[in-house]
Enzyme design. Structure first.
Site, mmCIF file in Angstrom:
data_model
loop_
_atom_site.group_PDB
_atom_site.id
_atom_site.type_symbol
_atom_site.label_atom_id
_atom_site.label_comp_id
_atom_site.label_asym_id
_atom_site.label_seq_id
_atom_site.Cartn_x
_atom_site.Cartn_y
_atom_site.Cartn_z
ATOM 1 N N ALA A 217 0.968 -1.280 0.114
ATOM 2 C CA ALA A 217 -0.004 0.001 -0.085
ATOM 3 C C ALA A 217 0.899 1.238 0.076
ATOM 4 O O ALA A 217 0.585 2.183 -0.792
ATOM 5 C CB ALA A 217 -0.993 0.093 1.266
ATOM 6 N N LYS B 164 9.882 1.580 9.854
ATOM 7 C CA LYS B 164 10.799 1.374 10.980
ATOM 8 C C LYS B 164 11.717 0.612 11.155
ATOM 9 O O LYS B 164 12.379 0.087 12.170
ATOM 10 C CB LYS B 164 9.604 1.269 12.304
ATOM 11 C CG LYS B 164 8.659 0.010 12.211
ATOM 12 C CD LYS B 164 7.943 -0.057 13.353
ATOM 13 C CE LYS B 164 7.073 -1.239 13.434
ATOM 14 N NZ LYS B 164 6.077 -1.495 14.491
ATOM 15 N N GLY C 218 -1.210 -15.225 -2.632
ATOM 16 C CA GLY C 218 -1.185 -14.735 -3.524
ATOM 17 C C GLY C 218 -2.437 -13.487 -3.408
ATOM 18 O O GLY C 218 -2.601 -12.999 -2.535
ATOM 19 N N GLU D 225 -8.161 -20.804 -2.837
ATOM 20 C CA GLU D 225 -8.085 -20.813 -1.285
ATOM 21 C C GLU D 225 -9.484 -20.857 -0.626
ATOM 22 O O GLU D 225 -10.544 -20.778 -1.461
ATOM 23 C CB GLU D 225 -7.221 -19.554 -0.857
ATOM 24 C CG GLU D 225 -5.672 -19.601 -1.336
ATOM 25 C CD GLU D 225 -4.949 -18.287 -0.754
ATOM 26 O OE1 GLU D 225 -3.880 -18.630 -0.715
ATOM 27 O OE2 GLU D 225 -5.545 -17.248 -0.717
ATOM 28 N N ASP E 262 0.651 0.253 14.507
ATOM 29 C CA ASP E 262 1.176 1.783 14.835
ATOM 30 C C ASP E 262 0.360 2.718 14.149
ATOM 31 O O ASP E 262 0.023 3.681 14.870
ATOM 32 C CB ASP E 262 2.617 2.151 14.322
ATOM 33 C CG ASP E 262 3.434 1.083 15.166
ATOM 34 O OD1 ASP E 262 3.397 0.505 16.078
ATOM 35 O OD2 ASP E 262 4.559 0.750 14.262
ATOM 36 N N HIS F 217 -5.400 -17.333 11.277
ATOM 37 C CA HIS F 217 -5.049 -18.280 10.021
ATOM 38 C C HIS F 217 -5.433 -19.644 10.666
ATOM 39 O O HIS F 217 -4.737 -20.110 11.813
ATOM 40 C CB HIS F 217 -3.956 -17.781 9.365
ATOM 41 C CG HIS F 217 -3.501 -18.422 8.263
ATOM 42 N ND1 HIS F 217 -3.500 -19.934 7.870
ATOM 43 C CD2 HIS F 217 -3.589 -17.964 6.743
ATOM 44 C CE1 HIS F 217 -3.443 -20.060 6.625
ATOM 45 N NE2 HIS F 217 -3.583 -18.920 5.938
ATOM 46 N N ARG G 9 -12.253 -18.893 6.039
ATOM 47 C CA ARG G 9 -11.062 -19.045 7.212
ATOM 48 C C ARG G 9 -11.846 -19.168 8.532
ATOM 49 O O ARG G 9 -11.033 -19.843 9.418
ATOM 50 C CB ARG G 9 -10.093 -17.994 6.739
ATOM 51 C CG ARG G 9 -8.904 -18.196 7.496
ATOM 52 C CD ARG G 9 -7.723 -16.949 6.955
ATOM 53 N NE ARG G 9 -7.388 -17.309 5.591
ATOM 54 C CZ ARG G 9 -6.513 -16.608 5.040
ATOM 55 N NH1 ARG G 9 -6.144 -15.365 5.473
ATOM 56 N NH2 ARG G 9 -6.018 -16.683 3.894
ATOM 57 N N HIS H 35 -3.897 -13.708 12.557
ATOM 58 C CA HIS H 35 -3.267 -13.365 11.222
ATOM 59 C C HIS H 35 -3.439 -11.799 10.506
ATOM 60 O O HIS H 35 -2.698 -11.242 10.233
ATOM 61 C CB HIS H 35 -3.792 -14.547 10.341
ATOM 62 C CG HIS H 35 -3.290 -14.692 9.046
ATOM 63 N ND1 HIS H 35 -1.972 -14.538 8.786
ATOM 64 C CD2 HIS H 35 -3.978 -14.275 7.790
ATOM 65 C CE1 HIS H 35 -1.719 -14.416 7.340
ATOM 66 N NE2 HIS H 35 -3.094 -14.565 6.654
ATOM 67 N N ARG I 152 -12.232 -11.683 6.314
ATOM 68 C CA ARG I 152 -11.651 -11.500 5.105
ATOM 69 C C ARG I 152 -11.602 -12.859 4.170
ATOM 70 O O ARG I 152 -11.188 -13.751 4.699
ATOM 71 C CB ARG I 152 -10.269 -11.052 5.039
ATOM 72 C CG ARG I 152 -9.703 -10.823 3.897
ATOM 73 C CD ARG I 152 -8.227 -10.150 4.081
ATOM 74 N NE ARG I 152 -7.336 -10.740 4.813
ATOM 75 C CZ ARG I 152 -6.556 -11.621 4.224
ATOM 76 N NH1 ARG I 152 -6.561 -11.920 3.247
ATOM 77 N NH2 ARG I 152 -5.748 -12.233 5.133
ATOM 78 N N SER J 2 -6.526 -9.499 0.508
ATOM 79 C CA SER J 2 -5.943 -8.348 1.340
ATOM 80 C C SER J 2 -4.743 -7.513 0.328
ATOM 81 O O SER J 2 -4.864 -6.367 0.396
ATOM 82 C CB SER J 2 -5.109 -8.848 2.530
ATOM 83 O OG SER J 2 -4.126 -9.868 2.214
ATOM 84 N N LEU J 3 -3.884 -8.222 -0.448
ATOM 85 C CA LEU J 3 -3.390 -7.609 -1.251
ATOM 86 C C LEU J 3 -3.954 -6.830 -2.253
ATOM 87 O O LEU J 3 -3.478 -5.800 -2.737
ATOM 88 C CB LEU J 3 -2.115 -8.359 -1.820
ATOM 89 C CG LEU J 3 -1.068 -9.311 -0.984
ATOM 90 C CD1 LEU J 3 -0.239 -10.201 -2.050
ATOM 91 C CD2 LEU J 3 -0.158 -8.224 -0.418
HETATM 92 C C1 SIN Z 1 -2.034 -17.480 2.751
HETATM 93 O O1 SIN Z 1 -1.260 -18.036 1.832
HETATM 94 O O2 SIN Z 1 -2.751 -18.569 3.229
HETATM 95 C C2 SIN Z 1 -2.389 -16.292 3.278
HETATM 96 C C3 SIN Z 1 -3.223 -15.406 2.439
HETATM 97 C C4 SIN Z 1 -4.015 -14.537 2.942
HETATM 98 O O3 SIN Z 1 -3.917 -14.369 4.035
HETATM 99 O O4 SIN Z 1 -4.841 -14.091 2.533
#
Ligand code: SIN
Length: 535
Positions: free
Chosen positions: A17, A36, A50, A121, A227, A248, A294, A355, A390, A395-396
């Protein structure tokens, strides 16, 4: 002597980000990126699985939107979800154009964007995770770092931690009342020199990631101490949905407590969860079994372990062809080998670990917050994508889309006049004898959060946690006010603020939803709680 710098843009945090925003606004002015630790020490660099996007001909935005909404237990905002998901393909192409080397398919396979190979996933109904073997985040970081380093408008400050955002409460009010809350940069501690500098900026971007370090164990690097969330809260911004801390399901378990992530994509490629007696159990909990969302998998493991008094279960990948495992998961293979495990032959001991923060600083999709001139992007933010839990690998995607949109927001071009900003007031000497206040409390926060505010919560334990955390915060704050500032003090103050925010939010939600499970109210209550928790 303290330094005073002036930049057009200040970016705090150096994950996907922060660096995407920095690259975007570098078109308009000078950018300081403050981090930091070393520039690559961030959650992005640890991301294995991914980045999710509907880029296959067999997929659709609608399907990805629905999976995200369902995983979020009905709390995600449909408009936000739709906008982020439909931006995915274009911005994955942007990463590829910058040089990111995602894993490609066999050229004979059917087409999708750039012929990327896609994995699966939990919670997804299609293969839609673009990846670079099992170190996707690292590959993205290498690309972005190279771009930032070679950009003459970007200056990177490593080993510098933001202590406080500069807002009305710091400034000399000799210009009279300035309404609202505005941000003019931050006080930055140069960790090596123990010196607090001022970085003034027209716009400040908080891209500091999450706070999973407030739990023990967790899957995050040591830098994830909340932070940005804490500083924004201290400056007067609202936080949303802090109770939704995602665990996770498959962190490596070892008796010495050392843990690391075992990517969910291992289950996407066929690995299954087993109890110590070898039996499977996920089929009892969800129609998607091992690939359920998850929160459901983590809770199922927790239930089974508690029933048996076990500390871990197994992730068994021995049914997946060895050659495929070694090609797709070389880093996990190396980490496991160092622990004496050959995952082509042996099951992997795993247990859930903290996680990801689904909540954060309340913001729009462009990262606009309650505070004028302050943006947020990525895990630090709560823009409405994740809801109560999520979806894996969103997230990415969120961080990328938010940062790109923030960097192209017209307000980046606004002129700002700076009020007079006082130097950081140096108080007291550093008292080594009292250092235990910091080291001890940092450890205790992890234990309290894990025991009293983890996967399974009760109102009674949450109340105990709150009173203990408030005492801890008072001790740390007292130390902070009487000693010269140090990185560990700032981090531990921030961790206490975030831990309290999680527990307060959890107490406000008297139902179970997504990552928040309350034994006193085990059902979802849409009539009373289908809304964000705001503090
Ligand atoms: C993972 O590779 O299991 C983590 C991916 C995620 O947190 O979305």
């Amino acid at each position: 002597m303290a330094m005073i710098y002036e930049y057009d843009y200040l970016v705090i945090g150096s994950g996907i980000a922060g660096l995407v925003y920095a690259l975007q606004v570098s078109k308009y002015g000078k950018v300081a990126v403050v981090t930091k630790s070393s520039i690559n020490d961030c959650n992005t660099d640890h991301a294995q699985g991914g980045i999710a996007a509907a880029i296959d001909t067999l997929d659709s935005f609608e399907a990805h939107i629905e999976d995200t909404y369902q995983a979020g237990a009905g709390l995600g905002k449909r408009k936000v979800i739709s906008e982020i998901i439909s931006s995915g393909p274009k911005l994955i192409q942007y990463l590829i154009d910058l040089g990111t080397d995602f894993t490609r398919r066999d050229p004979n396979y059917d087409i999708c964007l750039e012929n990327l190979s896609l994995t699966m996933e939990g919670g997804h109904t299609r293969r839609r995770i673009a990846y670079a073997a099992d170190s996707t985040g690292h590959q993205i970081m290498e690309t972005l770092i190279a771009q930032c380093i070679s950009n003459p408008n970007i200056q990177i400050y490593e080993y510098c931690i933001a202590v406080d955002l500069i807002t009305q409460h710091h400034i000399v009010q000799d210009e009279g009342f300035i309404p609202g809350i505005s941000c003019w940069g931050a006080y930055i501690l140069d960790i090596k020199d123990n010196r607090v500098d001022i970085i003034k900026s027209r716009k400040t971007m908080l891209a500091t990631g999450g706070a999973a370090q407030i739990y023990a164990p967790d899957t995050n690097p040591k830098v994830a101490t909340g932070d940005g969330m804490a500083m924004a809260r201290l400056a007067g911004a609202r936080l949303a949905n802090m109770e939704f801390v995602q665990f996770h399901p498959t962190a490596f378990w070892s008796p010495d407590g050392e843990t690391f992530l075992i990517s969910e994509s291992l289950r996407g490629e066929g690995a299954v969860l087993r109890l110590l007696d070898g039996s499977t159990f996920m089929e009892k909990y969800h129609p998607q079994g091992n690939l359920a969302p998850r929160d459901i998998v983590s809770r199922a493991i927790d239930t089974e372990l508690k029933k048996r008094g076990d500390k871990y279960c197994y992730l068994d990948a021995t049914n997946v062809p060895a050659e495929h495992l070694l090609r797709h998961f070389p880093s996990i293979n190396n980490m496991l080998k160092a622990k004496g495990i050959d995952f082509t032959k042996d099951p992997i001991p795993v247990a859930p670990a903290a996680h990801y923060f689904c909540g954060g600083v309340l913001s729009t999709i462009e990262g606009i917050t309650d505070i004028h001139n302050l943006f947020v992007a990525g895990e630090v933010a709560c823009c409405g994508l994740h809801g109560a839990n999520r979806l894996a690998s969103n997230s990415l995607l969120e961080a990328l889309v938010m940062a790109y949109k923030a960097g192209n927001h017209p307000s980046n071009l606004e002129e700002v006049s700076f009020p007079s900003i006082p130097e950081w007031e140096l108080i007291g000497e550093f008292n080594e004898n009292e250092w235990v206040v910091i080291s001890h409390n940092r450890e205790i926060i992890g234990t309290i959060m894990q025991g009293y505010a983890g996967i399974r919560r009760s109102r009674r334990l949450l109340k105990y946690a709150l009173s203990r955390l408030e005492n801890i915060y008072n001790e740390i704050n007292n130390f902070y006010q009487h000693n010269s500032v140090r990185k560990e003090v700032v981090e531990t103050r921030n961790m206490a603020i975030i831990a309290i925010s999680v527990v307060r939010s959890a107490l406000m939600r008297k139902e179970s939803r997504g990552a928040h499970f309350l034994v006193d109210n085990p059902e979802r209550d849409d009539e009373h709680y289908k809304h964000d928790t705001i503090i």
